[in-house]
Design a protein around this motif. Structure first.
Motif: not given
Length: 295
Positions: A233-236, A241-246, A281-285, A289-293
């Protein structure tokens, strides 16, 4: 008891382009990144790989290149769907010829066959080629839903070994788990809900997000296998946010934007798709950042 043939994190690979052609160098580098990131398999020329806009020759070349690059280090499930059964059989036969581990075959799109037509389509593929087939149900794109009863019926065929369910309906997996043949691979096609899918008894995901964050996706899966649901769950929480942003623009344009930002390929995409719109793009960026990518 026979376990599922396909499980874990399986990346629905993008197809990188440069100057209108498949960028084979970038494609191979992306595959290497996936393997080093710990994924368990890859899907070349699925929906995310822009299968609808590559030529048949390009399609076959991409599958062959993927098999040769992976070289047995992960599973290769070749995209092989088509509206015409004969064309799907040709693509599955090619996948077998070049050494793929299986074929991902989407329900025929646009012509909207009946449930009996769907059964006959997949049964014909089963009979024509001795290669494991994963059904792909994505009614939001195809206009037809593969009913649970039809899935259960198809699961009894010897070469039909699993399903990629991209409906996002978590209630369906329990029915399929109970009714399908023993060892049938239950694979999510919906990144935001795949943790829940695993909790319901699923075996893995065919993922868009793992194009961008393979290691995090693999970590989530490994946590669930170890029974560490708090860790999963911590990884999720980092990835949701990235799942949705993509999917803030037509996929795979957001994924290509991110991979270009990371210096891994061009953003180039084929019409009628266009590059990711600037407003997203700002939301994806922020999600990156939250995902640490990219850190």
């Amino acid at each position: 008891m026979t376990g599922p043939l396909f499980k874990g994190v399986i990346t629905a690979l993008i197809t990188p382009f440069r100057d209108g052609k498949v960028d084979e160098t970038a494609f191979c580098q992306l595959i290497e990144r996936q393997i080093s990131g710990g994924v368990h398999g890859v899907v070349p020329v699925g929906t995310t790989g822009e299968s609808a806009t590559v030529s048949v020759d390009e399609h076959k070349r991409i599958v062959e290149l993927c098999v040769n690059t992976v070289a047995g280090r992960a599973r290769v499930i070749a995209g092989a769907g088509a509206s015409a059964t004969d064309k799907a059989i040709d693509l599955v036969r090619h996948a077998k010829t070049v050494g793929a581990d299986g074929a991902l075959v989407v329900t025929p799109y646009y012509n909207r066959p009946s449930q009996e037509g769907l059964y006959a389509h997949f049964a014909a593929i089963n009979d024509a080629v001795q290669l494991p087939v994963v059904l792909y149900n994505v009614p939001g794109r195809t206009g037809v839903d593969l009913a649970d009863a039809t899935t259960a019926r198809l699961s009894k065929l010897p070469n039909v070994v699993g399903i990629k369910d991209a409906t996002g309906d978590l209630g369906r997996i329990s029915r399929q788990r109970l009714d399908c043949a023993e060892g049938f691979s239950l694979i999510s096609g919906d990144d935001p809900s795949w943790l829940g899918y695993l909790a319901h008894g699923g075996h893995g995901v065919i993922s868009v997000t793992s194009n961008v964050a393979p290691r995090a996706m693999a970590d989530l899966y490994e946590a669930t296998i170890a029974g560490n649901w708090d860790g999963a769950r911590a990884v999720q929480d980092r990835l949701i946010g990235l799942h949705k942003a993509l999917f803030m623009d037509s996929s795979p344009s957001p994924a290509k934007y991110v991979l270009a930002k990371l210096g891994l390929c061009s953003e180039e995409i084929r019409l009628p798709l266009v590059r990711c719109n600037d407003a997203a793009k700002p939301s994806i960026d922020a999600a990156l950042a939250v995902a640490g990518v990219g850190e």
